[in-house]
Design an enzyme around this catalytic site. Structure first.
Site, PDB file in Angstrom:
ATOM      1  N   ARG A 161      10.140 -14.560  92.736  1.00 12.12           N
ATOM      2  CA  ARG A 161       8.978 -14.211  94.024  1.00 12.12           C
ATOM      3  C   ARG A 161       9.391 -14.736  94.745  1.00 12.12           C
ATOM      4  O   ARG A 161       9.453 -14.241  96.617  1.00 12.12           O
ATOM      5  CB  ARG A 161       7.510 -14.650  93.921  1.00 12.12           C
ATOM      6  CG  ARG A 161       6.287 -14.428  95.174  1.00 12.12           C
ATOM      7  CD  ARG A 161       5.164 -14.395  94.571  1.00 12.12           C
ATOM      8  NE  ARG A 161       4.575 -15.555  93.636  1.00 12.12           N
ATOM      9  CZ  ARG A 161       4.308 -16.685  93.442  1.00 12.12           C
ATOM     10  NH1 ARG A 161       4.452 -17.117  95.628  1.00 12.12           N
ATOM     11  NH2 ARG A 161       4.532 -18.046  92.989  1.00 12.12           N
ATOM     12  N   TYR A 166       0.668   6.749 111.415  1.00 10.16           N
ATOM     13  CA  TYR A 166       0.318   6.916 110.425  1.00 10.16           C
ATOM     14  C   TYR A 166      -1.061   6.963 109.470  1.00 10.16           C
ATOM     15  O   TYR A 166      -1.395   5.583 110.033  1.00 10.16           O
ATOM     16  CB  TYR A 166       2.281   6.510 109.728  1.00 10.16           C
ATOM     17  CG  TYR A 166       2.320   5.915 108.268  1.00 10.16           C
ATOM     18  CD1 TYR A 166       1.758   7.597 107.157  1.00 10.16           C
ATOM     19  CD2 TYR A 166       1.912   4.976 107.068  1.00 10.16           C
ATOM     20  CE1 TYR A 166       1.609   7.621 105.419  1.00 10.16           C
ATOM     21  CE2 TYR A 166       1.191   5.009 106.152  1.00 10.16           C
ATOM     22  CZ  TYR A 166       1.257   5.778 105.004  1.00 10.16           C
ATOM     23  OH  TYR A 166       1.578   6.304 103.936  1.00 10.16           O
TER      24      TYR A 166
END
Length: 379
Positions: free
Chosen positions: A46, A98
């Site tokens: 991660r 957007y």
């Protein structure tokens, strides 16, 4: 190093153990340590992964930046930027943007006390007038999605620096091949790498690129702490996509010119939104800050009835009716019911996004075939 060469070689080093020319897919969740706290630069996937590291270096290089960070989506990258802020902070954002970004701002972050002020950023005076002592971030799209409005990045960067705010530019529509906002004064560049960077409609991914070391550390802390990171396979595919970015964008631009001018001459088309027209309000700015005008455009029909609009949207074959953009295949989209459906209708209409607007992502097919496909649908 010229751009085309940089695109091919950025972030690419032969694998030291085998000499493999392509970065391996390091499909691992963890890394063996020599002793507690003693490792080879990788502890847990991660936080770090060699495939992702190569991609992040490539992203930084092609945007002329110092640091790159890859995320699991463009929205995840946007999320990380807003997490730099505190309750009470204000963000100035483009009124034409957007729909997923608008949804993230209004439905997620407003309830945590962050205020978003929407304005027409094509006029820098509007941005300057919206600045308050609480303004911490200016968020731009240029060209905008879906109306292809153009904002002068350098002018907004000057305003941002004087006000002591961060400037982040969503560069998804242009791609690093056509525009480099960091060179124009932006602090952060955001990409939905799903689009032109990946280029083949086979990944979901986002990216942030910046120059400031401290800003990179803040965003890296958010990246590893919140965990919205892409997997190594997607990073590998993005690296592969980058290698052909310049070739694909050249063809997107070539086809874009042809399709935009053909649409404008069509007797059943009332208006075409494309920043490459010389009479486009933002043409001079686009010509100054971009290397080309791209393959994104929108249009409206003279018969703007719902039935006619739906007929065209469902009548194409090569233009597939789908969300997203930037792939090698051409896509047709209805923003009002698809990508921008999360924006209330009254807001869409106020900003110029009609229910009849049709958005095209022009791919790299033969332009004559694309014209024939549109002609059959429009009639």
């Amino acid at each position: 190093m010229k751009l085309a060469t940089k695109i091919i070689h950025a972030g690419m080093e032969p694998d030291p153990s085998t000499g493999a020319i392509m970065t391996p897919i390091y499909q691992t969740s963890t890394y063996v340590q020599e002793a507690p706290g003693v490792n080879k630069g990788f502890e847990y996937a991660r936080s770090q992964n060699p495939t992702r590291k190569a991609l992040e270096e490539a992203l930084a290089a092609i945007e002329n930046g110092k640091h790159g960070l890859a995320f699991s989506s463009g929205v995840a990258a946007t999320d990380a930027v807003i997490k730099l802020l505190q309750p009470g902070d204000e963000v100035i954002a483009a009124s034409d943007m957007y729909g997923g970004t608008y949804r993230l701002f209004t439905k997620i972050f407003e309830k945590f006390g962050i205020k978003f002020i929407y304005t027409d950023t094509t006029d820098p005076a509007n941005v300057a007038a919206a600045i308050t002592p609480k303004t911490k971030l200016i968020w731009l799209e240029t060209p905008t999605n879906p109306l292809m409005n153009i904002t002068d990045i350098t002018a907004i960067a000057d305003i941002s620096k004087k006000a002591g705010t961060l400037l982040c530019v969503d560069n998804t529509f242009a791609s690093p091949y056509l525009q480099n906002p960091l060179d124009l004064g932006a602090d952060i560049v955001m990409h939905s790498s799903t689009k032109y960077i990946g280029g083949h409609s086979d990944i979901i991914q986002g990216a942030l690129i910046m120059n400031d070391d401290a800003l990179r550390e803040q965003l890296y802390f958010i990246q590893k702490s919140c965990g919205a990171v892409p997997g190594p396979m997607d990073c590998f595919l993005a690296l592969r996509g980058i290698k052909t970015l310049h070739l694909r964008m050249q063809r997107h631009c070539e086809n874009g010119v042809v399709i935009a001018h053909w649409l404008r001459k069509h007797p059943k088309v009332s208006r075409v939104y494309w920043c490459g027209f010389e009479d486009h309000p933002g043409y001079a700015v686009a010509k100054k800050q971009m290397r080309g005008f791209g393959g994104m455009m929108s249009f409206e029909l003279k018969d703007d009835s719902t039935d006619t609009t739906k007929k065209v949207l469902s009548g194409t074959h090569l233009f597939s009716l789908a969300e997203s953009l930037g792939g090698v295949e051409s896509l047709i989209n209805h923003p009002a019911s698809m990508t921008h459906a999360s924006i209330p209708r009254e807001e869409r209409i106020k900003n110029g996004l009609s229910d009849a607007l049709i958005r095209l992502s022009v791919g790299v097919e033969d332009a004559d075939d694309l014209i024939e496909d549109l002609q059959k649908a429009i009639g």
